[in-house]
Design a protein around this motif. Structure first.
Motif, PDB file in Angstrom:
ATOM      1  N   GLU A   7      -3.429 -12.520  23.246  1.00  0.00           N
ATOM      2  CA  GLU A   7      -3.627 -13.934  22.926  1.00  0.00           C
ATOM      3  C   GLU A   7      -4.197 -14.188  21.539  1.00  0.00           C
ATOM      4  N   THR A   8      -4.917 -13.229  20.970  1.00  0.00           N
ATOM      5  CA  THR A   8      -5.657 -13.453  19.728  1.00  0.00           C
ATOM      6  C   THR A   8      -5.125 -12.571  18.598  1.00  0.00           C
ATOM      7  N   TYR A   9      -4.880 -13.182  17.447  1.00  0.00           N
ATOM      8  CA  TYR A   9      -4.455 -12.416  16.275  1.00  0.00           C
ATOM      9  C   TYR A   9      -5.650 -11.732  15.625  1.00  0.00           C
ATOM     10  N   VAL A  10      -5.423 -10.509  15.156  1.00  0.00           N
ATOM     11  CA  VAL A  10      -6.435  -9.723  14.472  1.00  0.00           C
ATOM     12  C   VAL A  10      -5.857  -9.305  13.130  1.00  0.00           C
ATOM     13  N   ASP A  11      -6.655  -9.442  12.062  1.00  0.00           N
ATOM     14  CA  ASP A  11      -6.206  -9.065  10.723  1.00  0.00           C
ATOM     15  C   ASP A  11      -6.381  -7.567  10.518  1.00  0.00           C
ATOM     16  N   CYS A  12      -5.265  -6.873  10.266  1.00  0.00           N
ATOM     17  CA  CYS A  12      -5.263  -5.427  10.075  1.00  0.00           C
ATOM     18  C   CYS A  12      -4.776  -5.116   8.655  1.00  0.00           C
ATOM     19  N   LEU A  31      -7.193  -1.123  12.050  1.00  0.00           N
ATOM     20  CA  LEU A  31      -7.856  -2.274  12.660  1.00  0.00           C
ATOM     21  C   LEU A  31      -9.178  -2.541  11.935  1.00  0.00           C
ATOM     22  N   PRO A  32      -9.676  -3.777  12.011  1.00  0.00           N
ATOM     23  CA  PRO A  32     -10.979  -4.061  11.391  1.00  0.00           C
ATOM     24  C   PRO A  32     -12.087  -3.238  12.047  1.00  0.00           C
ATOM     25  N   LEU A  68      -6.250   4.912  23.225  1.00  0.00           N
ATOM     26  CA  LEU A  68      -7.236   4.056  22.585  1.00  0.00           C
ATOM     27  C   LEU A  68      -7.286   4.425  21.110  1.00  0.00           C
ATOM     28  N   VAL A  69      -6.994   3.461  20.218  1.00  0.00           N
ATOM     29  CA  VAL A  69      -6.848   3.760  18.797  1.00  0.00           C
ATOM     30  C   VAL A  69      -7.584   2.731  17.924  1.00  0.00           C
ATOM     31  N   THR A  70      -7.865   3.127  16.696  1.00  0.00           N
ATOM     32  CA  THR A  70      -8.374   2.211  15.670  1.00  0.00           C
ATOM     33  C   THR A  70      -7.373   2.088  14.527  1.00  0.00           C
ATOM     34  N   LYS A  71      -6.292   2.864  14.617  1.00  0.00           N
ATOM     35  CA  LYS A  71      -5.192   2.803  13.655  1.00  0.00           C
ATOM     36  C   LYS A  71      -3.895   2.794  14.452  1.00  0.00           C
ATOM     37  N   PHE A  72      -2.841   2.203  13.884  1.00  0.00           N
ATOM     38  CA  PHE A  72      -1.552   2.191  14.566  1.00  0.00           C
ATOM     39  C   PHE A  72      -0.421   2.166  13.555  1.00  0.00           C
ATOM     40  N   THR A  73       0.763   2.514  14.057  1.00  0.00           N
ATOM     41  CA  THR A  73       1.962   2.562  13.222  1.00  0.00           C
ATOM     42  C   THR A  73       3.083   1.823  13.926  1.00  0.00           C
ATOM     43  N   VAL A  74       3.843   1.050  13.149  1.00  0.00           N
ATOM     44  CA  VAL A  74       5.041   0.393  13.651  1.00  0.00           C
ATOM     45  C   VAL A  74       6.215   0.779  12.768  1.00  0.00           C
ATOM     46  N   VAL A  98      -2.432  -8.081   7.413  1.00  0.00           N
ATOM     47  CA  VAL A  98      -1.404  -8.676   8.259  1.00  0.00           C
ATOM     48  C   VAL A  98      -2.026  -9.011   9.608  1.00  0.00           C
ATOM     49  N   SER A  99      -1.692 -10.194  10.142  1.00  0.00           N
ATOM     50  CA  SER A  99      -2.210 -10.621  11.451  1.00  0.00           C
ATOM     51  C   SER A  99      -1.314 -10.113  12.573  1.00  0.00           C
ATOM     52  N   TRP A 100      -1.936  -9.476  13.562  1.00  0.00           N
ATOM     53  CA  TRP A 100      -1.233  -8.915  14.717  1.00  0.00           C
ATOM     54  C   TRP A 100      -1.910  -9.365  16.007  1.00  0.00           C
ATOM     55  N   ARG A 101      -1.107  -9.498  17.078  1.00  0.00           N
ATOM     56  CA  ARG A 101      -1.672  -9.680  18.418  1.00  0.00           C
ATOM     57  C   ARG A 101      -0.918  -8.772  19.378  1.00  0.00           C
TER      58      ARG A 101
END
Length: 180
Positions: A7-12, A31-32, A68-74, A98-101
């Motif tokens: 539901e919530t966007y997070v700036d990464c 992630l922040p 469970l991660v603090t970094k991700f790849t797309v 970039v904003s992600w949810r």
């Protein structure tokens, strides 16, 4: 830690961009501070960008190892006339926010639920299937056999080509490519 949610966007922040094949790139994000994300195979995130007169959102499948991660790849394919693709080409450089949810979606695969799994994909549609394949192959107790039928325009456009060749060393994975 605050967990990401649908539901919530997070700036990464983009940590790096890595070419995979023509017009396809891996975007590595952080992630922040004090944020984390927990996801399973084949889930995706929604990216949001704004233009002068609209907001654009697009889903992208996570390609990082689930957990469970603090970094991700797309993995993202950039199209010549795509609205989001044109923004990404111009703006998504190392250091960009970039904003992600998400994560969104659920694959309810359970080990040994099936004797054989036939996967059919084309182009970037391989991304969630790659995640599920890795989930099966990386589990030594899962005896499910995976057979992948994968279509691309050219040999050079086969995404995860090296990874699929390595997976074929396992007794329970086979791939067949179709080129147009």
């Amino acid at each position: 830690n605050t967990k990401m949610n649908p539901e919530t966007y997070v700036d990464c922040v983009i940590e790096s961009v890595e070419p995979v094949c023509p017009s396809v790139f891996l975007f590595h994000f952080k992630l922040p501070e004090n944020h984390c994300m927990e996801f399973s195979a084949s889930q995706h995130l929604i990216a949001r960008e704004s233009t002068s007169n609209s907001t654009i959102s697009r889903p992208y499948t996570l390609i990082s190892s689930p957990g469970l991660v603090t970094k991700f790849t797309v993995l993202i394919k950039l199209y010549d006339n795509g609205m989001m693709s044109n923004i990404i080409k111009r703006k998504w450089l190392t250091g960009k926010v970039v904003s992600w949810r998400g994560p969104i979606g659920q694959c309810d695969y359970k080990p040994n639920s099936y004797r054989n799994v036939l996967m059919i994909a084309a182009g970037t549609g391989i991304t969630p299937l790659y995640q599920i394949t890795k989930l099966i192959i990386d589990n030594p107790d899962d005896e499910t056999r995976v057979f992948l039928l994968y279509g691309c325009r050219t040999y050079s456009e086969i995404i995860f080509q090296r990874e699929f060749h390595q997976l074929q060393d396992y007794w329970n994975f086979k791939a067949c490519y179709f080129l147009s």
